[in-house]
Design a protein around this motif. Structure first.
Motif, short mmCIF file in Angstrom:
data_model
loop_
_atom_site.label_atom_id
_atom_site.label_comp_id
_atom_site.label_asym_id
_atom_site.label_seq_id
_atom_site.Cartn_x
_atom_site.Cartn_y
_atom_site.Cartn_z
N ARG A 59 10.79 -33.92 -26.95
CA ARG A 59 11.01 -32.58 -27.48
C ARG A 59 12.50 -32.26 -27.57
O ARG A 59 13.23 -32.42 -26.59
CB ARG A 59 10.33 -31.54 -26.59
CG ARG A 59 10.44 -30.10 -27.09
CD ARG A 59 9.89 -29.13 -26.07
NE ARG A 59 8.46 -29.21 -25.95
CZ ARG A 59 7.60 -28.51 -26.70
NH1 ARG A 59 8.07 -27.67 -27.62
NH2 ARG A 59 6.30 -28.63 -26.52
N VAL A 61 15.71 -29.97 -27.30
CA VAL A 61 16.04 -28.76 -26.54
C VAL A 61 17.52 -28.47 -26.71
O VAL A 61 18.30 -29.34 -27.10
CB VAL A 61 15.71 -28.93 -25.04
CG1 VAL A 61 14.22 -29.11 -24.82
CG2 VAL A 61 16.49 -30.09 -24.43
N GLY A 102 13.55 -22.92 -33.05
CA GLY A 102 12.43 -22.96 -32.11
C GLY A 102 12.62 -23.95 -30.97
O GLY A 102 11.63 -24.49 -30.46
N ARG A 103 13.85 -24.18 -30.55
CA ARG A 103 14.10 -25.11 -29.46
C ARG A 103 14.17 -24.39 -28.12
O ARG A 103 14.87 -23.38 -27.99
CB ARG A 103 15.42 -25.86 -29.67
CG ARG A 103 15.41 -26.90 -30.76
CD ARG A 103 16.65 -27.78 -30.67
NE ARG A 103 17.88 -27.03 -30.89
CZ ARG A 103 18.50 -26.90 -32.06
NH1 ARG A 103 17.98 -27.47 -33.14
NH2 ARG A 103 19.61 -26.22 -32.16
N PRO A 104 13.48 -24.88 -27.08
CA PRO A 104 13.66 -24.32 -25.73
C PRO A 104 15.11 -24.44 -25.29
O PRO A 104 15.83 -25.36 -25.71
CB PRO A 104 12.75 -25.20 -24.87
CG PRO A 104 11.74 -25.76 -25.82
CD PRO A 104 12.46 -25.95 -27.11
N VAL A 141 12.14 -18.04 -27.48
CA VAL A 141 11.88 -19.43 -27.10
C VAL A 141 11.92 -19.52 -25.58
O VAL A 141 12.50 -18.66 -24.91
CB VAL A 141 12.92 -20.38 -27.72
CG1 VAL A 141 12.79 -20.39 -29.23
CG2 VAL A 141 14.34 -20.00 -27.31
N PRO A 142 11.30 -20.54 -25.00
CA PRO A 142 11.36 -20.69 -23.54
C PRO A 142 12.79 -20.88 -23.04
O PRO A 142 13.59 -21.57 -23.68
CB PRO A 142 10.53 -21.96 -23.29
CG PRO A 142 9.64 -22.10 -24.48
CD PRO A 142 10.44 -21.57 -25.63
N VAL A 242 8.55 -26.86 -19.60
CA VAL A 242 8.76 -26.59 -21.02
C VAL A 242 7.43 -26.55 -21.76
O VAL A 242 7.19 -25.68 -22.61
CB VAL A 242 9.71 -27.63 -21.64
CG1 VAL A 242 9.67 -27.57 -23.16
CG2 VAL A 242 11.14 -27.40 -21.16
N GLU A 243 6.54 -27.48 -21.45
CA GLU A 243 5.23 -27.49 -22.09
C GLU A 243 4.45 -26.23 -21.75
O GLU A 243 3.80 -25.63 -22.62
CB GLU A 243 4.44 -28.74 -21.66
CG GLU A 243 4.99 -30.04 -22.21
CD GLU A 243 5.00 -30.08 -23.72
OE1 GLU A 243 4.03 -29.61 -24.34
OE2 GLU A 243 5.99 -30.57 -24.29
N SER A 246 6.01 -23.21 -23.51
CA SER A 246 5.88 -23.30 -24.96
C SER A 246 4.48 -22.90 -25.44
O SER A 246 4.28 -22.64 -26.63
CB SER A 246 6.20 -24.72 -25.43
OG SER A 246 7.56 -25.04 -25.18
N SER A 247 3.53 -22.84 -24.52
CA SER A 247 2.18 -22.43 -24.89
C SER A 247 2.06 -20.91 -25.03
O SER A 247 1.04 -20.40 -25.50
CB SER A 247 1.17 -22.93 -23.86
OG SER A 247 1.35 -22.27 -22.60
#
Length: 269
Positions: A59, A61, A102-104, A141-142, A242-243, A246-247
């Motif tokens: 992913r 970031v 849309g990047r954490p 975003v996270p 992060v997962e 991201s939910s």
């Protein structure tokens, strides 16, 4: 194994140790394909803030953090980890880019505070910190923050308005240094150890009252030996977090972050 016998000021001294990893160590061990982005697109590049794009697992970031050196020469080049306003404007540029794509965002905090010099104030230090806090509060975003050493004052808060705030076992996070606290309260900076006991600045104390979401154990031998397992475990925890974050919807992430930091003042003994 965590050492619960250390005093608060002993942890402050460990947080400041030159043997602790700096952001480049974390970038090298936790991420791949790091591409640094420099400059605030207005004035200059501040070496005390480093940031860019990297891969965390599979992913992309955005990584941002304070940079300290390990020698006197390195510390001079990055101003001992004390950012100028241009550093925070660089961080904001990267945050806006992360929001667009849309990047954490993962930030690493290790600073004695923002640089308090006349030139920094002339260039809008207070405004830059306030703008960064406001921007982070609104990101959809996270955002994950790791306090890896010192996390002092608005200089730390400016890049740590996160959904998840983690602290290393011997890191500290506070409104100012124990020396500054003692100088203000007792007019005696030498009482820093007494101040540290009052300030609730250790990872353990802040986790107990809900400011820190997770305390990361440090290697038993410190950071002078093989730290492979430490970095491997931390990387796995970051991927999982992060997962998880991201939910959630962007609106939920922003709202939760705002409520989390509004509640910090409720931390009482």
């Amino acid at each position: 194994m965590a050492d619960t016998q250390r005093s608060a000021y002993e942890r402050v001294q460990l947080a400041r140790s030159k043997d602790r990893p700096n952001i480049q160590d974390y970038i090298d061990h936790l991420f791949t394909d790091f591409f640094e982005q420099r400059g605030d697109r207005a004035s200059m590049d501040d070496g005390s803030i480093v940031g860019g794009i990297a891969m965390l697992g599979d992913r992309p970031v955005t990584v941002i953090g304070h940079r300290k050196g390990k020698t006197l020469e390195e510390n001079v080049r990055c101003n001992f980890g004390m950012p100028q306003p241009e550093g925070y404007r660089k961080a904001m540029r990267l945050m806006r880019q992360a929001e667009k794509f849309g990047r954490p965002v993962i930030t690493f905090v290790d600073t004695p505070g923002a640089y308090p010099g006349l030139e920094a104030e002339r260039h809008g230090q207070g405004e830059a910190i306030a703008q960064s806090i406001m921007l982070m509060s609104s990101l959809t975003v996270p955002v994950i923050t790791l306090v890896t050493g010192e996390g002092s004052s608005g200089g730390a808060l400016a890049i740590s308005v996160a959904n998840s705030l983690w602290m290393l076992e011997n890191a500290v996070y506070s409104v100012l240094s124990p020396e500054g606290f003692a100088a203000i309260l007792w007019k005696d900076g030498s009482r820093a150890a007494d101040a540290a006991e009052l300030m609730k600045l250790t990872a353990q104390e802040l986790a107990a009252c809900g400011v820190a979401d997770r305390v990361i154990p440090e290697p038993e031998h410190g950071f002078t030996g093989d730290c492979t397992a430490f970095y491997r475990d931390l990387r796995e925890q970051l991927i999982e977090e992060v997962e998880l974050l991201s939910s959630r919807s962007g609106a939920a992430l922003s709202s939760e972050r705002y409520k989390k930091f509004r509640a910090i003042g409720d931390c009482r003994s």
